[in-house]
Design an enzyme around this catalytic site. Sequence first.
Site, PDB file in Angstrom:
ATOM      1  N   CYS A  99       0.785  -1.238   0.000  1.00  0.00           N
ATOM      2  CA  CYS A  99       0.000   0.000   0.000  1.00  0.00           C
ATOM      3  C   CYS A  99       0.819   1.292   0.000  1.00  0.00           C
ATOM      4  CB  CYS A  99      -1.030  -0.015   1.124  1.00  0.00           C
ATOM      5  SG  CYS A  99      -0.516  -0.824   2.635  1.00  0.00           S
ATOM      6  N   ARG A 109       7.655 -10.968   4.919  1.00  0.00           N
ATOM      7  CA  ARG A 109       7.319 -10.780   6.326  1.00  0.00           C
ATOM      8  C   ARG A 109       8.100 -11.795   7.153  1.00  0.00           C
ATOM      9  NH1 ARG A 109       0.694 -10.078   5.827  1.00  0.00           N
ATOM     10  NH2 ARG A 109       0.777  -8.311   4.359  1.00  0.00           N
ATOM     11  N   GLN A 112       1.147 -10.946  -3.145  1.00  0.00           N
ATOM     12  CA  GLN A 112      -0.151 -10.484  -2.664  1.00  0.00           C
ATOM     13  C   GLN A 112      -0.903  -9.824  -3.823  1.00  0.00           C
ATOM     14  OE1 GLN A 112      -0.147  -7.597   0.632  1.00  0.00           O
ATOM     15  NE2 GLN A 112      -1.514  -8.995   1.685  1.00  0.00           N
ATOM     16  N   ASP A 117      -2.882  -7.491  -4.495  1.00  0.00           N
ATOM     17  CA  ASP A 117      -3.417  -6.257  -3.935  1.00  0.00           C
ATOM     18  C   ASP A 117      -4.153  -5.430  -4.981  1.00  0.00           C
ATOM     19  OD1 ASP A 117      -3.191  -5.573  -1.241  1.00  0.00           O
ATOM     20  OD2 ASP A 117      -1.026  -5.409  -1.392  1.00  0.00           O
ATOM     21  N   HIS A 147      -5.673  -1.156  -4.763  1.00  0.00           N
ATOM     22  CA  HIS A 147      -5.993   0.024  -3.962  1.00  0.00           C
ATOM     23  C   HIS A 147      -6.895   0.916  -4.794  1.00  0.00           C
ATOM     24  CE1 HIS A 147      -2.140  -1.443  -2.245  1.00  0.00           C
ATOM     25  NE2 HIS A 147      -2.840  -1.285  -1.133  1.00  0.00           N
ATOM     26  N   LYS A 180     -12.438  -3.574   8.436  1.00  0.00           N
ATOM     27  CA  LYS A 180     -12.290  -4.435   7.259  1.00  0.00           C
ATOM     28  C   LYS A 180     -13.398  -5.479   7.193  1.00  0.00           C
ATOM     29  CE  LYS A 180      -9.110  -7.662   9.592  1.00  0.00           C
ATOM     30  NZ  LYS A 180      -7.898  -8.476   9.438  1.00  0.00           N
ATOM     31  N   HIS A 196      -8.179  -0.837   0.550  1.00  0.00           N
ATOM     32  CA  HIS A 196      -7.201  -1.910   0.326  1.00  0.00           C
ATOM     33  C   HIS A 196      -8.005  -3.193   0.151  1.00  0.00           C
ATOM     34  CE1 HIS A 196      -3.988   0.521   2.520  1.00  0.00           C
ATOM     35  NE2 HIS A 196      -5.105   1.044   3.009  1.00  0.00           N
TER      36      HIS A 196
END
Length: 597
Positions: free
Chosen positions: A295, A324, A342, A344, A346, A425, A471
């Site tokens: 992000c 991570r 990921q 993702d 946005h 979320k 997100h």
Amino acid sequence: MFFDREKESRTVKIQLQDGQITTFEEELGRNAFRHTASHILAQAVKRLYPQTKLAIGPAIADGFYYDFDTEAPLTQDDLGAIEAEMRKIVKEGLTLERFTLPKEEAIELVRSMGEPYKEELAQNLPEGATISFYRQGEFVDLCAGPHVGNTKVVKAIKLTSVAGAYWHGDEKNKMLTRIYGTCFPTKEELSAYLERIEEAKRRDHRKLGKELGLFTFMEEGPGFPFFLPKGMVLKNTLIEYWRKIHEREGYIEISTPVMLSRQLWETSGHWDHYKENMYTSTIDGEDFAIKPMNCPGGMLVYKSSGHSYRDLPLRMGELGLVHRHEKSGALHGLMRVRCFTQDDAHIFMTPEQITDEIKGVVRLIDEVYSVFGFPYHVELSTRPDNSIGSDEDWEMATDGLKKALDELGMPYSINEGDGAFYGPKIDFHLEDSLGRTWQCGTIQLDFQLPLRFEAEYTGADGEKHRPIMIHRVVFGSIERFIGILTEHFAGKFPTWLAPVQAMVLPISDRFQDYAKGVYSALKAAGIRAELDGRDEKIGYKIRDARLNRIPYMLIVGEKEESDKTISVRSRGEGEQGSCTVETFVNRVLDEIQRKAR
């Protein structure tokens, strides 16, 4: 099969120690039932090994455990005798009695019992606290409860494994022996559960990944998956599908750097809230971090040019590789890794666009999970304790998510305090073919990151305004999703996903040329095919193709060569008769196009 039998037995009524009536289907009853089983385990161990010191023994998902400090470490070979003693305790029908003591008296009691771990637990409780104990027969344990009323209720017990566990989870403390078990109100349900566990072992993605040549792990990169050629076909097929549906939905694709400066992560808030999970380095005297999330990079892309309200909503997708730091003990195949892709996206929008954009994402996630045959349930997670932002922003964000779900008529549960630190979320928990649930898709509404990065757009009034950000992920981690799919389908991927969709099997070397022609026609049509030209009997080749979960086996011999046909065998339905190569190609291409399961 498993779900129905489990559901039926969970309606059995359970009476708790305080007289309350519940069922195994309810969380209260299930936890009390399993917590009681952990006490029965501890009592059995103390009877068999009187010098044992007791640590903790909670109920957990699918069972219970208890940690012990023993003179000699207990092993898997000891479980049979312990389990037999547990059954004796159940048959004795011991009543569970609760009593309480002031803190000092409680400490004195556990000290007199020679239980140093219990003494430490009692010492750490607040001053003036009243501490509860539970007694069953000769056994007494410091415990908050609740428990069932009598040991005879716990009719079906199975001890499953032994592991090491540090006291308080701290490697500086002593290593204890942890015994895991499970229990159910009926033997039928226990049997169904154990069947499901055995099936899960057969479907283990780590085992199938190796057998099918999909992925592997190396000592040189613990927690970092290596994708093999067939695994890359599977991964790329998922990515191609992702790109196709996102292009259709008006997303643009970006790519951001893997490593970015500490200043960026401080601005985003990750340095303060997530630093312990980030890999860091120093370049030219400046601190950098490998991105754990995409992000902040997406924010920089948004800010790289000016935007008008006419540009919004702006949907930016990124298949970003993130890293991570996970403890070695938490790593588990593709399900828990240290780097993953990921999926993702946005979305930058105006306040008026919140509800429609969330509804659009929900519909997209629903479409994807339907393709794979995953039922799912939805949770709305609210503000956590370590959040940032104003009460007004959090209220507006949470109301926006609720409104979208309500307008879609989608049932959901509230998960209090489990939101991201920057916003509430919606989480999607899909259910696989074994009834297990996995949290994959998520939608997070964020007022904070645009504020922190001073993101702007020019409104219809000519003034500068702050966009609102969504997100969201659909697969979550593509690697983890592949692990879930591998176990869900037991390696028998639908034809559109299968790394090899058809295997051409000549009966003997005499028909190699004809087999090569069939193979070439399949490849030219875009079907992922292989040719097994080994000098082996046809039965062996068929068995090998079935072991490799190939959807279609095309057998060619004298008759097929003469008739210009192929004999088709399906992975699931066996022999399907003969047809021309063109007929087979058209049928399979239609199956692929429909993404049939």
